[in-house]
Design a protein around this motif. Structure first.
Motif, PDB file in Angstrom:
ATOM      1  N   THR A 147     -68.214 -13.735  72.077  1.00  0.00           N
ATOM      2  CA  THR A 147     -67.623 -14.549  71.013  1.00  0.00           C
ATOM      3  C   THR A 147     -67.864 -13.909  69.653  1.00  0.00           C
ATOM      4  OG1 THR A 147     -68.091 -16.516  72.353  1.00  0.00           O
ATOM      5  CG2 THR A 147     -67.505 -16.872  70.056  1.00  0.00           C
ATOM      6  N   THR A 148     -69.054 -13.339  69.456  1.00  0.00           N
ATOM      7  CA  THR A 148     -69.367 -12.657  68.199  1.00  0.00           C
ATOM      8  C   THR A 148     -68.419 -11.493  67.962  1.00  0.00           C
ATOM      9  OG1 THR A 148     -71.706 -13.260  68.363  1.00  0.00           O
ATOM     10  CG2 THR A 148     -71.155 -11.410  66.930  1.00  0.00           C
ATOM     11  N   ARG A 149     -68.167 -10.715  69.006  1.00  0.00           N
ATOM     12  CA  ARG A 149     -67.229  -9.597  68.857  1.00  0.00           C
ATOM     13  C   ARG A 149     -65.829 -10.102  68.502  1.00  0.00           C
ATOM     14  NH1 ARG A 149     -64.984  -7.330  74.027  1.00  0.00           N
ATOM     15  NH2 ARG A 149     -63.878  -9.265  73.622  1.00  0.00           N
ATOM     16  N   ALA A 150     -65.431 -11.225  69.123  1.00  0.00           N
ATOM     17  CA  ALA A 150     -64.113 -11.794  68.821  1.00  0.00           C
ATOM     18  C   ALA A 150     -64.026 -12.196  67.350  1.00  0.00           C
ATOM     19  CB  ALA A 150     -63.843 -12.999  69.717  1.00  0.00           C
ATOM     20  N   LEU A 151     -65.072 -12.830  66.827  1.00  0.00           N
ATOM     21  CA  LEU A 151     -65.103 -13.204  65.413  1.00  0.00           C
ATOM     22  C   LEU A 151     -65.035 -11.967  64.519  1.00  0.00           C
ATOM     23  CD1 LEU A 151     -67.922 -15.916  65.517  1.00  0.00           C
ATOM     24  CD2 LEU A 151     -65.480 -16.334  65.230  1.00  0.00           C
ATOM     25  N   PHE A 152     -65.825 -10.954  64.872  1.00  0.00           N
ATOM     26  CA  PHE A 152     -65.929  -9.752  64.046  1.00  0.00           C
ATOM     27  C   PHE A 152     -64.618  -8.976  64.024  1.00  0.00           C
ATOM     28  CE2 PHE A 152     -67.467  -5.292  63.387  1.00  0.00           C
ATOM     29  CZ  PHE A 152     -67.941  -5.478  62.095  1.00  0.00           C
ATOM     30  N   THR A 153     -63.973  -8.820  65.174  1.00  0.00           N
ATOM     31  CA  THR A 153     -62.712  -8.070  65.220  1.00  0.00           C
ATOM     32  C   THR A 153     -61.601  -8.817  64.484  1.00  0.00           C
ATOM     33  OG1 THR A 153     -62.153  -9.055  67.366  1.00  0.00           O
ATOM     34  CG2 THR A 153     -63.240  -6.912  67.399  1.00  0.00           C
ATOM     35  N   LYS A 154     -61.717 -10.137  64.404  1.00  0.00           N
ATOM     36  CA  LYS A 154     -60.723 -10.925  63.677  1.00  0.00           C
ATOM     37  C   LYS A 154     -60.934 -10.879  62.169  1.00  0.00           C
ATOM     38  CE  LYS A 154     -58.047 -12.754  66.865  1.00  0.00           C
ATOM     39  NZ  LYS A 154     -56.576 -12.605  66.851  1.00  0.00           N
ATOM     40  N   GLY A 155     -62.066 -10.315  61.720  1.00  0.00           N
ATOM     41  CA  GLY A 155     -62.268 -10.146  60.285  1.00  0.00           C
ATOM     42  C   GLY A 155     -63.473 -10.824  59.700  1.00  0.00           C
ATOM     43  N   ALA A 156     -64.300 -11.509  60.512  1.00  0.00           N
ATOM     44  CA  ALA A 156     -65.535 -12.103  59.984  1.00  0.00           C
ATOM     45  C   ALA A 156     -66.464 -10.994  59.503  1.00  0.00           C
ATOM     46  CB  ALA A 156     -66.220 -12.938  61.049  1.00  0.00           C
ATOM     47  N   GLY A 157     -67.247 -11.266  58.472  1.00  0.00           N
ATOM     48  CA  GLY A 157     -68.193 -10.282  57.968  1.00  0.00           C
ATOM     49  C   GLY A 157     -69.309 -10.019  58.956  1.00  0.00           C
ATOM     50  N   LEU A 158     -70.013  -8.892  58.786  1.00  0.00           N
ATOM     51  CA  LEU A 158     -71.099  -8.556  59.698  1.00  0.00           C
ATOM     52  C   LEU A 158     -72.212  -9.591  59.630  1.00  0.00           C
ATOM     53  CD1 LEU A 158     -72.413  -6.642  61.714  1.00  0.00           C
ATOM     54  CD2 LEU A 158     -73.320  -5.312  59.781  1.00  0.00           C
ATOM     55  N   GLY A 159     -72.592 -10.003  58.420  1.00  0.00           N
ATOM     56  CA  GLY A 159     -73.645 -11.004  58.274  1.00  0.00           C
ATOM     57  C   GLY A 159     -73.312 -12.308  58.974  1.00  0.00           C
ATOM     58  N   PRO A 160     -72.142 -12.924  58.680  1.00  0.00           N
ATOM     59  CA  PRO A 160     -71.772 -14.154  59.396  1.00  0.00           C
ATOM     60  C   PRO A 160     -71.649 -13.968  60.899  1.00  0.00           C
ATOM     61  CG  PRO A 160     -70.470 -13.931  57.400  1.00  0.00           C
ATOM     62  CD  PRO A 160     -71.234 -12.643  57.558  1.00  0.00           C
ATOM     63  N   SER A 161     -71.146 -12.811  61.353  1.00  0.00           N
ATOM     64  CA  SER A 161     -71.018 -12.574  62.795  1.00  0.00           C
ATOM     65  C   SER A 161     -72.381 -12.574  63.464  1.00  0.00           C
ATOM     66  CB  SER A 161     -70.307 -11.239  63.054  1.00  0.00           C
ATOM     67  OG  SER A 161     -68.977 -11.263  62.556  1.00  0.00           O
ATOM     68  N   LEU A 162     -73.344 -11.885  62.858  1.00  0.00           N
ATOM     69  CA  LEU A 162     -74.687 -11.846  63.431  1.00  0.00           C
ATOM     70  C   LEU A 162     -75.386 -13.187  63.283  1.00  0.00           C
ATOM     71  CD1 LEU A 162     -75.943  -8.292  62.330  1.00  0.00           C
ATOM     72  CD2 LEU A 162     -74.859  -8.997  64.487  1.00  0.00           C
ATOM     73  N   ALA A 163     -75.064 -13.940  62.220  1.00  0.00           N
ATOM     74  CA  ALA A 163     -75.611 -15.290  62.071  1.00  0.00           C
ATOM     75  C   ALA A 163     -75.122 -16.181  63.202  1.00  0.00           C
ATOM     76  CB  ALA A 163     -75.206 -15.883  60.722  1.00  0.00           C
ATOM     77  N   PHE A 164     -73.833 -16.063  63.551  1.00  0.00           N
ATOM     78  CA  PHE A 164     -73.295 -16.812  64.688  1.00  0.00           C
ATOM     79  C   PHE A 164     -74.037 -16.443  65.967  1.00  0.00           C
ATOM     80  CE2 PHE A 164     -70.659 -16.976  68.446  1.00  0.00           C
ATOM     81  CZ  PHE A 164     -70.121 -18.259  68.408  1.00  0.00           C
ATOM     82  N   LEU A 165     -74.270 -15.143  66.178  1.00  0.00           N
ATOM     83  CA  LEU A 165     -74.943 -14.675  67.381  1.00  0.00           C
ATOM     84  C   LEU A 165     -76.359 -15.225  67.469  1.00  0.00           C
ATOM     85  CD1 LEU A 165     -74.930 -12.881  69.889  1.00  0.00           C
ATOM     86  CD2 LEU A 165     -75.534 -10.938  68.431  1.00  0.00           C
ATOM     87  N   LEU A 166     -77.101 -15.171  66.376  1.00  0.00           N
ATOM     88  CA  LEU A 166     -78.474 -15.689  66.373  1.00  0.00           C
ATOM     89  C   LEU A 166     -78.496 -17.203  66.567  1.00  0.00           C
ATOM     90  CD1 LEU A 166     -80.018 -13.562  63.474  1.00  0.00           C
ATOM     91  CD2 LEU A 166     -80.645 -13.445  65.891  1.00  0.00           C
ATOM     92  N   ALA A 167     -77.580 -17.905  65.907  1.00  0.00           N
ATOM     93  CA  ALA A 167     -77.556 -19.360  66.023  1.00  0.00           C
ATOM     94  C   ALA A 167     -77.178 -19.805  67.431  1.00  0.00           C
ATOM     95  CB  ALA A 167     -76.575 -19.948  65.006  1.00  0.00           C
ATOM     96  N   SER A 168     -76.228 -19.097  68.051  1.00  0.00           N
ATOM     97  CA  SER A 168     -75.748 -19.512  69.368  1.00  0.00           C
ATOM     98  C   SER A 168     -76.764 -19.250  70.465  1.00  0.00           C
ATOM     99  CB  SER A 168     -74.432 -18.799  69.703  1.00  0.00           C
ATOM    100  OG  SER A 168     -74.615 -17.407  69.764  1.00  0.00           O
TER     101      SER A 168
END
Length: 414
Positions: free
Chosen positions: A88-109
């Motif tokens: 899911t993190t990769r999907a967010l990141f490839t769609k244009g989410a920033g690196l910080g928010p993408s990794l925040a999603f990964l840590l939170a999930s």
């Protein structure tokens, strides 16, 4: 000769009993996690199909407070399964989410989800529940600071380009949705989601199979004394700072050898707790589901090895720091937990008629529908793609299948 044969019989009996236990544990742990895998992969597929890059860039394209808060919230309500969260993190990141928010999603999930706190409360003291959530927030904040200070624009863009190339290699592109509201109400839209769902399983089934097989074998055959020996100063009433630091560093090492995801780590953490490992060492162990080899391999396949090692370094830094801050924060309040009796992962009863049972049935049904659509669309492809490394992992995965099947067969015969 008779003496040696007689002496060998107890060893063989112990091995066969351990084999049965290992097989049951592997199956049981996977049964606990299957619905979370399916849920996470379904979310990932839906994001890839229904969310446009423009919308994602507008929502989480910058690493500001709003984007970080939104990413953390989305992670909190998402899956607790590490493999699913990676996808899911990769999907967010490839769609244009920033690196910080993408990794925040990964840590939170993998650290802030509700079901994780429930499992921790079953096996461990209340301090660990509080530590999991407070530590999850600490790790996100520390990660945000580290990434802002160290991640170059070139690194982020190369990661995104590699992730998009890798994604296009494993599935044909459906393009950006012209009208996502119309698409989400159509069978075609959900068939696209199912293709992505199966693609995620195809990418990680080898790592998942090997990970759960090894976890069951370690739980059955490796004695507790091995883990005690890993953690310097375990059992001490007041370990010195250097001992607490060593245990915080060894936590990720122990997790590397026992990787079964954020949910499956908890029973083994209880074993460490009962054997006197410090609060910091146990929290570092529990936080380490994202810094182990299967996860590193998947991150490398998504973004390349250099970015994967960068993410690994960031996560190691923030998890060790957070574990130490939690340990000495609780110590200052006089609230460090006392070690007590802990139930072994092999003693856990995995199969109940509960929410896990019904959720697993649901995702088995959804997976069956996805497979049916795939067969109707393009038939069955059993070829093994990838280089020598992927083929070697496939062989090891099939060895894992035979190992588990053999253990179950022994249980039935016995």
């Amino acid at each position: 000769m008779a003496i040696s044969v007689a002496a060998a019989r107890p060893l063989m009996t112990d091995f066969l009993n351990g084999w049965q236990t290992a097989a049951r544990t592997s199956i049981g742990l996977f049964w606990m996690a299957f619905w979370a895998f399916g849920f996470g992969y379904m979310i990932s597929g839906a994001i890839q199909v229904f969310v446009t890059r423009k919308r994602m860039q507008r929502t989480m394209g910058e690493s500001g407070p709003r984007s970080m808060a939104l990413a953390s919230f989305f992670g909190l309500v998402s899956s607790s399964c590490s493999f699913a969260a990676l996808s899911t993190t990769r999907a967010l990141f490839t769609k244009g989410a920033g690196l910080g928010p993408s990794l925040a999603f990964l840590l939170a999930s993998t650290n802030l989800v509700i079901e994780l706190g429930i499992v921790i409360s079953v096996f461990l003291a209340w301090q660990f529940v509080v530590g999991e959530y407070v530590g999850g927030v600490l790790m996100i904040l520390l990660m945000w600071a580290v990434v802002r200070a160290t991640a170059s624009k070139g690194l982020v863009e190369s990661m995104r380009e590699h992730a998009r190339e890798q994604e296009s290699e494993h599935s044909h592109s459906d393009g950006e949705p012209a009208n996502w509201k119309k698409l989400i109400r159509s069978w075609d839209g959900w068939k696209r989601v199912s293709r992505r769902y199966l693609m995620e399983w195809a990418m990680v089934w080898k790592d998942v199979t090997i990970g759960f097989t090894v976890a069951g074998a370690i739980a059955a055959f490796v004695p507790r004394e091995f883990f005690q020996a890993l953690f310097v100063g375990s059992g001490s009433q007041e370990p010195a700072f250097w001992q607490v630091l060593c245990q915080s560093l060894v936590g990720p090492v122990a997790a590397f050898f026992t990787f079964i995801g954020s949910m499956g780590n908890i029973p083994l953490a209880a074993v460490l707790f009962g054997n006197g490992v410090s609060f910091a060492g146990i929290m570092a162990f529990m936080f380490s589901d994202l810094v182990v080899m299967p996860v590193l391999r998947i991150q490398a396949s998504y973004y390349g090895w250099k970015p994967a090692l960068y993410i690994l370094g960031v996560f190691l830094t923030v998890l060790v720091t957070s574990s130490l801050l939690l340990h000495y924060g609780f110590a200052a309040m006089g609230a460090l937990p006392d070690a007590g009796a802990a139930k072994s992962v092999t003693e856990r009863e995995f199969f109940h008629v509960d929410y896990t049972f019904f959720l697993n049935l649901l995702f088995l049904l959804l997976t069956g529908v996805a497979v049916k659509w795939k067969i109707e669309e393009s038939g069955v492809d059993l070829s093994l793609s990838g280089g020598a490394g992927e083929r070697t992992l496939a062989v090891l995965a099939f060895v894992g299948f035979f190992w588990v099947a053999g253990g179950l067969a022994i249980s039935l015969i016995g």
